[in-house]
Motif scaffolding. Sequence first.
Motif, PDB file in Angstrom:
ATOM      1  N   ASP A 133      37.851  44.369  38.911  1.00 48.62           N
ATOM      2  CA  ASP A 133      37.705  43.147  38.131  1.00 48.62           C
ATOM      3  C   ASP A 133      36.767  42.166  38.813  1.00 48.62           C
ATOM      4  O   ASP A 133      36.104  41.379  38.142  1.00 48.62           O
ATOM      5  CB  ASP A 133      39.066  42.480  37.922  1.00 48.62           C
ATOM      6  N   ALA A 134      36.755  42.184  40.143  1.00 48.34           N
ATOM      7  CA  ALA A 134      35.903  41.246  40.877  1.00 48.34           C
ATOM      8  C   ALA A 134      35.648  41.784  42.278  1.00 48.34           C
ATOM      9  O   ALA A 134      36.496  42.461  42.858  1.00 48.34           O
ATOM     10  CB  ALA A 134      36.570  39.880  40.971  1.00 48.34           C
ATOM     11  N   ASP A 135      34.493  41.484  42.792  1.00 45.36           N
ATOM     12  CA  ASP A 135      34.136  41.708  44.195  1.00 45.36           C
ATOM     13  C   ASP A 135      33.177  40.577  44.535  1.00 45.36           C
ATOM     14  O   ASP A 135      31.986  40.650  44.238  1.00 45.36           O
ATOM     15  CB  ASP A 135      33.495  43.080  44.392  1.00 45.36           C
ATOM     16  N   VAL A 136      33.745  39.517  45.094  1.00 49.19           N
ATOM     17  CA  VAL A 136      32.953  38.311  45.330  1.00 49.19           C
ATOM     18  C   VAL A 136      33.070  37.872  46.778  1.00 49.19           C
ATOM     19  O   VAL A 136      34.041  38.183  47.466  1.00 49.19           O
ATOM     20  CB  VAL A 136      33.396  37.159  44.398  1.00 49.19           C
ATOM     21  N   GLY A 137      32.085  37.128  47.217  1.00 45.19           N
ATOM     22  CA  GLY A 137      32.088  36.584  48.563  1.00 45.19           C
ATOM     23  C   GLY A 137      31.673  37.612  49.602  1.00 45.19           C
ATOM     24  O   GLY A 137      31.423  38.775  49.310  1.00 45.19           O
ATOM     25  N   GLU A 138      31.629  37.132  50.834  1.00 46.42           N
ATOM     26  CA  GLU A 138      31.242  37.980  51.962  1.00 46.42           C
ATOM     27  C   GLU A 138      32.115  37.654  53.156  1.00 46.42           C
ATOM     28  O   GLU A 138      32.713  36.583  53.241  1.00 46.42           O
ATOM     29  CB  GLU A 138      29.776  37.739  52.321  1.00 46.42           C
ATOM     30  N   GLN A 175      39.318  42.304  43.505  1.00 45.71           N
ATOM     31  CA  GLN A 175      40.466  42.405  42.602  1.00 45.71           C
ATOM     32  C   GLN A 175      40.364  43.716  41.836  1.00 45.71           C
ATOM     33  O   GLN A 175      39.318  44.030  41.256  1.00 45.71           O
ATOM     34  CB  GLN A 175      40.490  41.229  41.626  1.00 45.71           C
ATOM     35  N   LEU A 176      41.471  44.486  41.844  1.00 49.19           N
ATOM     36  CA  LEU A 176      41.542  45.780  41.163  1.00 49.19           C
ATOM     37  C   LEU A 176      42.816  45.832  40.327  1.00 49.19           C
ATOM     38  O   LEU A 176      43.860  45.316  40.738  1.00 49.19           O
ATOM     39  CB  LEU A 176      41.556  46.917  42.188  1.00 49.19           C
ATOM     40  N   THR A 177      42.724  46.491  39.170  1.00 54.83           N
ATOM     41  CA  THR A 177      43.867  46.564  38.267  1.00 54.83           C
ATOM     42  C   THR A 177      44.155  48.024  37.905  1.00 54.83           C
ATOM     43  O   THR A 177      43.252  48.742  37.483  1.00 54.83           O
ATOM     44  CB  THR A 177      43.593  45.766  36.976  1.00 54.83           C
ATOM     45  N   PRO A 178      45.422  48.438  38.056  1.00 50.06           N
ATOM     46  CA  PRO A 178      45.794  49.797  37.647  1.00 50.06           C
ATOM     47  C   PRO A 178      45.632  49.957  36.132  1.00 50.06           C
ATOM     48  O   PRO A 178      45.764  48.981  35.382  1.00 50.06           O
ATOM     49  CB  PRO A 178      47.277  49.907  38.019  1.00 50.06           C
ATOM     50  N   PRO A 179      45.371  51.185  35.668  1.00 48.75           N
ATOM     51  CA  PRO A 179      45.264  51.420  34.229  1.00 48.75           C
ATOM     52  C   PRO A 179      46.521  50.929  33.494  1.00 48.75           C
ATOM     53  O   PRO A 179      47.637  51.093  33.980  1.00 48.75           O
ATOM     54  CB  PRO A 179      45.146  52.946  34.108  1.00 48.75           C
ATOM     55  N   ARG A 180      46.318  50.291  32.359  1.00 48.93           N
ATOM     56  CA  ARG A 180      47.381  49.812  31.467  1.00 48.93           C
ATOM     57  C   ARG A 180      48.244  48.706  32.079  1.00 48.93           C
ATOM     58  O   ARG A 180      49.322  48.407  31.593  1.00 48.93           O
ATOM     59  CB  ARG A 180      48.274  50.970  31.013  1.00 48.93           C
ATOM     60  N   SER A 181      47.787  48.095  33.166  1.00 49.66           N
ATOM     61  CA  SER A 181      48.575  47.057  33.825  1.00 49.66           C
ATOM     62  C   SER A 181      48.016  45.672  33.533  1.00 49.66           C
ATOM     63  O   SER A 181      46.812  45.510  33.334  1.00 49.66           O
ATOM     64  CB  SER A 181      48.588  47.278  35.339  1.00 49.66           C
TER      65      SER A 181
END
Length: 146
Positions: free
Chosen positions: A28-33, A40-46
């Motif tokens: 969902d997101a990969d921001v900053g350093e 941010q990652l989301t499991p399927p159907r979650s």
Amino acid sequence: MKLEFIALPVADVERAKNFYQGLGWREDADVGEGDGRVVQLTPPRSNCSIMLGPSLTTAAPGSIQGLCLVVDDIEAARAELVGHGVDASEVFHDAAGGLPRANAQGRASGLAPDRKSYFSFVSFNDPDGNGWFLQEVTTRFPGRLW
């Protein structure tokens, strides 16, 4: 109120990101350093995600235990994990008929008697040792929407 995300303590954000993406989780997101990086990652159907980042939590990498992912077919879900190279436990249930315990004591091999909804499990860890359960739910308790 809704649970939106869990901050998961990991030693290596990139390694953890690759592990969870390898399970088919959506980025969902990969921001900053550096210390400000957040993934941010989301499991399927979650509707709930995990967040990875060096400054999100003071918890030690691998210290989170008992996270639970609900599946509708525990055997197929286990096979999928193993197919992705995850060292997943065998399917088990609590010998006393309860919910999973943090340690393996009291676990009985195989599906819950009568394949009762909520009572069959698989456990696995991410590369840091954060502990997950898969829980088979085929029929929800009354009052639960999903």
